[in-house]
Design a protein around this motif. Structure first.
Motif, PDB file in Angstrom:
ATOM      1  N   ALA A 426      59.861  82.957  -1.444  1.00  0.00           N
ATOM      2  CA  ALA A 426      60.243  83.668   0.012  1.00  0.00           C
ATOM      3  C   ALA A 426      61.748  82.943   0.463  1.00  0.00           C
ATOM      4  O   ALA A 426      62.383  83.270   1.724  1.00  0.00           O
ATOM      5  CB  ALA A 426      59.325  83.386   1.099  1.00  0.00           C
ATOM      6  N   HIS A 427      62.304  82.372  -0.479  1.00  0.00           N
ATOM      7  CA  HIS A 427      63.611  81.877  -0.198  1.00  0.00           C
ATOM      8  C   HIS A 427      64.591  81.973  -1.253  1.00  0.00           C
ATOM      9  O   HIS A 427      64.196  82.248  -2.557  1.00  0.00           O
ATOM     10  CB  HIS A 427      63.543  80.120  -0.311  1.00  0.00           C
ATOM     11  CG  HIS A 427      62.548  79.766   0.916  1.00  0.00           C
ATOM     12  ND1 HIS A 427      61.131  79.889   0.788  1.00  0.00           N
ATOM     13  CD2 HIS A 427      62.782  79.388   2.151  1.00  0.00           C
ATOM     14  CE1 HIS A 427      60.775  79.402   1.878  1.00  0.00           C
ATOM     15  NE2 HIS A 427      61.498  79.110   2.549  1.00  0.00           N
ATOM     16  N   ASN A 428      65.825  81.850  -1.131  1.00  0.00           N
ATOM     17  CA  ASN A 428      66.976  82.279  -1.917  1.00  0.00           C
ATOM     18  C   ASN A 428      67.059  81.000  -2.698  1.00  0.00           C
ATOM     19  O   ASN A 428      68.163  80.176  -2.868  1.00  0.00           O
ATOM     20  CB  ASN A 428      68.170  82.391  -1.257  1.00  0.00           C
ATOM     21  CG  ASN A 428      68.078  83.657  -0.459  1.00  0.00           C
ATOM     22  OD1 ASN A 428      67.520  84.689  -0.657  1.00  0.00           O
ATOM     23  ND2 ASN A 428      68.620  83.660   0.825  1.00  0.00           N
ATOM     24  N   THR A 429      66.159  80.891  -3.847  1.00  0.00           N
ATOM     25  CA  THR A 429      66.244  79.821  -4.795  1.00  0.00           C
ATOM     26  C   THR A 429      65.392  80.214  -6.185  1.00  0.00           C
ATOM     27  O   THR A 429      65.038  81.519  -6.287  1.00  0.00           O
ATOM     28  CB  THR A 429      65.618  78.398  -4.294  1.00  0.00           C
ATOM     29  OG1 THR A 429      65.919  77.626  -5.105  1.00  0.00           O
ATOM     30  CG2 THR A 429      64.217  78.699  -4.039  1.00  0.00           C
ATOM     31  N   ILE A 430      65.057  79.399  -7.031  1.00  0.00           N
ATOM     32  CA  ILE A 430      64.377  79.768  -8.410  1.00  0.00           C
ATOM     33  C   ILE A 430      62.934  79.425  -8.180  1.00  0.00           C
ATOM     34  O   ILE A 430      62.519  78.256  -7.737  1.00  0.00           O
ATOM     35  CB  ILE A 430      65.187  78.859  -9.587  1.00  0.00           C
ATOM     36  CG1 ILE A 430      66.801  79.438  -9.530  1.00  0.00           C
ATOM     37  CG2 ILE A 430      64.320  78.953 -10.821  1.00  0.00           C
ATOM     38  CD1 ILE A 430      66.765  80.622 -10.425  1.00  0.00           C
ATOM     39  N   SER A 431      62.081  80.396  -8.829  1.00  0.00           N
ATOM     40  CA  SER A 431      60.849  79.820  -9.054  1.00  0.00           C
ATOM     41  C   SER A 431      60.493  79.865 -10.266  1.00  0.00           C
ATOM     42  O   SER A 431      60.893  80.683 -11.351  1.00  0.00           O
ATOM     43  CB  SER A 431      59.824  80.754  -8.173  1.00  0.00           C
ATOM     44  OG  SER A 431      59.783  81.969  -8.676  1.00  0.00           O
ATOM     45  N   LEU A 432      59.724  79.158 -10.773  1.00  0.00           N
ATOM     46  CA  LEU A 432      59.105  79.032 -12.183  1.00  0.00           C
ATOM     47  C   LEU A 432      57.629  79.338 -12.300  1.00  0.00           C
ATOM     48  O   LEU A 432      56.506  78.916 -11.530  1.00  0.00           O
ATOM     49  CB  LEU A 432      59.081  77.606 -12.763  1.00  0.00           C
ATOM     50  CG  LEU A 432      59.739  77.434 -14.053  1.00  0.00           C
ATOM     51  CD1 LEU A 432      61.217  78.005 -14.065  1.00  0.00           C
ATOM     52  CD2 LEU A 432      60.119  75.724 -14.516  1.00  0.00           C
ATOM     53  N   ASN A 433      57.189  80.337 -13.209  1.00  0.00           N
ATOM     54  CA  ASN A 433      55.995  80.590 -13.472  1.00  0.00           C
ATOM     55  C   ASN A 433      54.974  81.097 -12.204  1.00  0.00           C
ATOM     56  O   ASN A 433      53.909  81.133 -12.219  1.00  0.00           O
ATOM     57  CB  ASN A 433      54.921  79.631 -14.257  1.00  0.00           C
ATOM     58  CG  ASN A 433      53.456  79.888 -14.802  1.00  0.00           C
ATOM     59  OD1 ASN A 433      53.915  81.123 -15.396  1.00  0.00           O
ATOM     60  ND2 ASN A 433      52.665  79.123 -14.921  1.00  0.00           N
ATOM     61  N   ASN A 434      55.740  81.853 -11.309  1.00  0.00           N
ATOM     62  CA  ASN A 434      55.394  82.144 -10.090  1.00  0.00           C
ATOM     63  C   ASN A 434      54.562  81.113  -9.083  1.00  0.00           C
ATOM     64  O   ASN A 434      53.628  81.427  -8.452  1.00  0.00           O
ATOM     65  CB  ASN A 434      54.118  83.370 -10.107  1.00  0.00           C
ATOM     66  CG  ASN A 434      54.887  84.647 -10.821  1.00  0.00           C
ATOM     67  OD1 ASN A 434      56.030  85.363 -10.350  1.00  0.00           O
ATOM     68  ND2 ASN A 434      54.358  85.282 -11.755  1.00  0.00           N
ATOM     69  N   LEU A 435      55.005  80.113  -9.617  1.00  0.00           N
ATOM     70  CA  LEU A 435      54.691  78.872  -8.776  1.00  0.00           C
ATOM     71  C   LEU A 435      55.665  78.278  -7.688  1.00  0.00           C
ATOM     72  O   LEU A 435      56.960  78.588  -7.882  1.00  0.00           O
ATOM     73  CB  LEU A 435      54.038  77.685  -9.720  1.00  0.00           C
ATOM     74  CG  LEU A 435      52.834  78.046 -10.731  1.00  0.00           C
ATOM     75  CD1 LEU A 435      52.685  76.947 -11.730  1.00  0.00           C
ATOM     76  CD2 LEU A 435      51.813  78.294  -9.883  1.00  0.00           C
ATOM     77  N   ASN A 436      54.988  77.578  -6.551  1.00  0.00           N
ATOM     78  CA  ASN A 436      55.970  76.957  -5.907  1.00  0.00           C
ATOM     79  C   ASN A 436      56.541  75.484  -6.156  1.00  0.00           C
ATOM     80  O   ASN A 436      55.742  74.824  -6.888  1.00  0.00           O
ATOM     81  CB  ASN A 436      55.274  76.887  -4.536  1.00  0.00           C
ATOM     82  CG  ASN A 436      54.928  78.253  -3.789  1.00  0.00           C
ATOM     83  OD1 ASN A 436      55.542  79.135  -3.862  1.00  0.00           O
ATOM     84  ND2 ASN A 436      53.707  78.018  -3.139  1.00  0.00           N
ATOM     85  N   SER A 437      57.646  75.126  -5.805  1.00  0.00           N
ATOM     86  CA  SER A 437      58.305  73.913  -5.994  1.00  0.00           C
ATOM     87  C   SER A 437      57.680  72.738  -5.399  1.00  0.00           C
ATOM     88  O   SER A 437      57.691  71.511  -5.844  1.00  0.00           O
ATOM     89  CB  SER A 437      59.554  73.780  -5.824  1.00  0.00           C
ATOM     90  OG  SER A 437      60.083  74.329  -4.506  1.00  0.00           O
ATOM     91  N   ALA A 438      56.978  73.186  -4.398  1.00  0.00           N
ATOM     92  CA  ALA A 438      55.969  72.179  -3.544  1.00  0.00           C
ATOM     93  C   ALA A 438      54.897  72.832  -3.040  1.00  0.00           C
ATOM     94  O   ALA A 438      54.643  74.131  -2.963  1.00  0.00           O
ATOM     95  CB  ALA A 438      56.803  71.658  -2.292  1.00  0.00           C
ATOM     96  N   GLU A 439      53.675  72.443  -3.403  1.00  0.00           N
ATOM     97  CA  GLU A 439      52.482  72.845  -2.952  1.00  0.00           C
ATOM     98  C   GLU A 439      52.215  73.244  -1.492  1.00  0.00           C
ATOM     99  O   GLU A 439      52.024  72.214  -0.772  1.00  0.00           O
ATOM    100  CB  GLU A 439      51.154  72.219  -3.565  1.00  0.00           C
ATOM    101  CG  GLU A 439      51.083  72.253  -5.118  1.00  0.00           C
ATOM    102  CD  GLU A 439      49.915  71.340  -5.727  1.00  0.00           C
ATOM    103  OE1 GLU A 439      48.762  71.742  -6.185  1.00  0.00           O
ATOM    104  OE2 GLU A 439      49.920  70.270  -5.164  1.00  0.00           O
ATOM    105  N   VAL A 440      52.161  74.290  -0.934  1.00  0.00           N
ATOM    106  CA  VAL A 440      52.258  74.558   0.519  1.00  0.00           C
ATOM    107  C   VAL A 440      50.738  75.176   0.499  1.00  0.00           C
ATOM    108  O   VAL A 440      50.249  75.860  -0.107  1.00  0.00           O
ATOM    109  CB  VAL A 440      53.060  75.595   0.842  1.00  0.00           C
ATOM    110  CG1 VAL A 440      54.507  75.007   0.966  1.00  0.00           C
ATOM    111  CG2 VAL A 440      53.129  76.941   0.217  1.00  0.00           C
ATOM    112  N   TRP A 441      49.821  74.711   1.414  1.00  0.00           N
ATOM    113  CA  TRP A 441      48.603  75.406   1.648  1.00  0.00           C
ATOM    114  C   TRP A 441      48.166  74.543   3.231  1.00  0.00           C
ATOM    115  O   TRP A 441      48.680  73.599   3.742  1.00  0.00           O
ATOM    116  CB  TRP A 441      47.578  74.560   0.566  1.00  0.00           C
ATOM    117  CG  TRP A 441      47.215  73.125   0.603  1.00  0.00           C
ATOM    118  CD1 TRP A 441      48.366  72.101   0.247  1.00  0.00           C
ATOM    119  CD2 TRP A 441      46.232  72.533   0.879  1.00  0.00           C
ATOM    120  NE1 TRP A 441      47.477  70.766   0.294  1.00  0.00           N
ATOM    121  CE2 TRP A 441      46.298  71.190   0.716  1.00  0.00           C
ATOM    122  CE3 TRP A 441      44.988  73.143   1.235  1.00  0.00           C
ATOM    123  CZ2 TRP A 441      45.300  70.144   0.947  1.00  0.00           C
ATOM    124  CZ3 TRP A 441      43.976  72.197   1.685  1.00  0.00           C
ATOM    125  CH2 TRP A 441      44.311  70.519   1.366  1.00  0.00           C
TER     126      TRP A 441
END
Length: 588
Positions: A426-441
């Motif tokens: 949801a941000h203008n950056t890179i995602s890997l394997n459709n995962l978040n760079s930090a776990e949000v929950w």
């Protein structure tokens, strides 16, 4: 023992984590494993003191809900009126005030008409909506109408609230709601008490005193951040306005000074790293400063100095359209309010190019203004408003926003929509394997997150300015993301290289570029798009190292008010354990 713990759990959830996000992928056993691992990682990243404070609050809440509270407490002296009236610095919303006279209230993007009488426990609205409703900041809106009936209506509503909601309730007496209501009532107390009959006056002052006495027992030390500043603001207001609380002033001011040392970084940024909540803390400090002077006291020099630093930093985060950047939770803000805050602080003569302690960078040449996040997600003790947005950026061309982060659908809760907007894609950056760079929950929780983020800025005279940043948020996948940006001195040519290196497998890579809803676009090929700004300016967006696509996206410039949007994204290609995506933006 089991019954006691069962009774405590709802209070723990209300104070800290109202609900838990649900994993959305994998088999049943995998889901349980993911959830357990995520909880353990979140627990490890949370201070033991915070857990103790949350259990303590939960236990004491049982007493606050009982028939014995506050009758066995010391009954403070009730004054006839506040000794001082808090200054009213901010303009109310006249249109909302007119609607309130018709029992119509608007919060969080939702308007509710309550019919002939106000319902203090309205059905079908979110907790966030109710918190704003019970905070009574809307008294300023009623007053702004300058209608002689507005004061009568305000008194009637406050009297009804005291009758219906005067006893402790987890939401209506939530520390943040309580603090905001207390400061609002004190701010408008002179207006409300002018011409009031003795019975209403006594009821109002008794409730004010009781709420002021309750607040020190429920300070949000476990949450910290801007909410603790709001608690301290209310304590200072009460200690300067209510005779029974006068002895608490010096302690409250000392606590505020201590928190400013903790929460405001040397570069002037509030440590929760949200431009919006940075603005809210600055606004509260201006209120505190004015209240201290109104009471005939002298504000501590550290308060003045902090206001000055935070004012410059707020200017750093304003786009050319006057609104705030959307990093972490927040809104773009009311531009008139932002202008008012800036004017009261004194306009910043220069805006820094970098906030080195917060990790933000501003590349500002010619028509391009680019804001970049090259810092850690949030402080360990305050993740409630953090997003997985490391190495993201926002960009304006002239007065028009072009690339925007998605914003936030709400302040609290763990809805799929809220945590989706906190996610990396949801941000203008890179995602890997459709995962978040930090776990949000959950409600503002973070599990695994980047631990090492670097960002350096370099200016080449006559050529331009650039930055290089990297983070290890995908180290559990064996991968590292490095982003290099360069903006020429004329400000009409932006270039970037995104490089992902992996020690393990070559994961799917996507680079995300969310467009502001006013920007029109046309895909010319799988490597180029043409962007059209509202004033007719044409921009060329080109990519290399992957294929360019478009998709639906969400944009929430204000809480509770999502706008349908679109985004461009690039699917990167790998070669020898490296994925390099080059992209650029320039005027056609």
């Amino acid at each position: 023992m089991q019954a006691t713990l069962k009774n405590l759990l709802p209070f723990l959830k209300r104070r800290s984590t109202p609900s838990v996000g649900r994993p959305v992928r994998g088999q049943k056993g995998t889901i349980k494993g993911l959830a357990l691992g995520r909880r353990l990682r979140t627990f490890a990243a949370t201070s033991p003191v915070q857990w103790v404070q949350r259990f303590d609050y939960a236990a004491r809440s049982l007493y606050y809900r009982s028939v014995f509270y506050p009758f066995i407490e010391y009954d403070a002296e009730i004054a006839e009126a506040p000794t001082h009236t808090a200054p009213d610095l901010w303009a109310g919303d006249v249109e909302h005030g007119k609607n309130i006279k018709q029992n119509t209230f608007s919060f969080m993007g939702r308007t509710v008409n309550m019919g002939k009488s106000v319902q203090w426990a309205p059905q079908g609205v979110s907790d966030e909506w109710q918190m704003a409703f019970h905070s009574f900041e809307w008294i300023a809106d009623l007053r702004a109408t300058q209608d002689p009936q507005a004061k009568t209506i305000a008194r009637e509503l406050i009297g009804e609230w005291i009758d219906v909601c005067g006893a402790f309730h987890m939401l209506r007496w939530h520390p943040h709601v309580l603090s905001t209501r207390l400061t609002s009532w004190l701010t408008h107390s002179s207006w409300l008490l002018d011409g009031a009959d003795g019975g209403w006056r006594e009821k109002f002052m008794h409730s004010l005193t009781r709420q002021a006495n309750h607040l020190p027992k429920v300070m949000e030390w476990d949450v910290g951040g801007h909410r603790l500043i709001r608690n301290l603001k209310a304590q200072i207001f009460a200690s300067l306005c209510l005779p029974s609380r006068q002895s608490a002033y010096l302690e409250a001011e000392d606590l505020l000074k201590q928190q400013l040392k903790v929460q405001v970084l040397p570069d002037g940024m509030h440590h929760e790293r949200s431009p919006y909540y940075h603005m809210m803390v600055l606004k509260d400090l201006l209120d505190i400063h004015a209240m201290i002077i109104k009471a005939g006291q002298t504000p501590a020099p550290s308060i003045d100095e902090t206001i000055d630093r935070m004012s410059v930093t707020m200017a750093f985060f304003r786009h050319p359209d006057g609104g705030l950047a959307l990093f972490n939770d927040g809104e773009i803000g009311n531009i008139d309010l932002l202008d008012d805050i800036q004017e009261r602080c004194g306009l910043a003569e220069t805006v820094p190019a970098e906030l080195p302690y917060a990790g933000y960078v501003r590349l500002d040449n010619g028509p391009i203004a680019l804001l970049f996040d090259g810092g850690l997600c949030a402080p360990m003790e305050g993740t409630r408003h953090a997003h997985a947005d490391t190495l993201s950026f926002e960009l304006s061309y002239g007065e028009h926003r072009v690339f925007v982060n998605s914003g936030t659908s709400g302040v609290h809760g763990s809805s799929p929509q809220r945590n989706k907007l906190r996610g990396t894609d949801a941000h203008n950056t890179i995602s890997l394997n459709n995962l978040n760079s930090a776990e949000v929950w959950g409600d503002g929780l973070l599990g695994r997150r980047p631990r090492n983020v670097s960002c350096s800025v370099r200016e080449e005279p006559g050529m331009g300015i650039g930055l290089e940043a990297s983070h290890d948020g995908y180290s559990y996948l064996g991968a590292k993301h490095t982003r290099r940006l360069f903006l020429n001195s004329e400000g009409n040519d932006l270039r970037c290289e995104d490089m992902i290196e992996t020690r393990k497998r070559e994961w799917p890579v996507q680079a995300h570029f969310h467009l502001h809803p006013t920007v029109k676009y046309k895909l010319i090929s799988n490597a180029e798009a043409e962007l059209t700004l509202p004033d007719g300016t044409l921009l060329s967006f080109r990519v290399k190292g992957g294929q360019l696509f478009d998709a639906d996206a969400d944009y929430c410039p204000e809480y509770g008010q999502p706008v349908a949007g679109r985004k461009l994204f690039v699917r990167g290609t790998w070669q020898n354990k490296k994925c390099v995506i080059n992209w650029g933006l320039r005027e056609k």
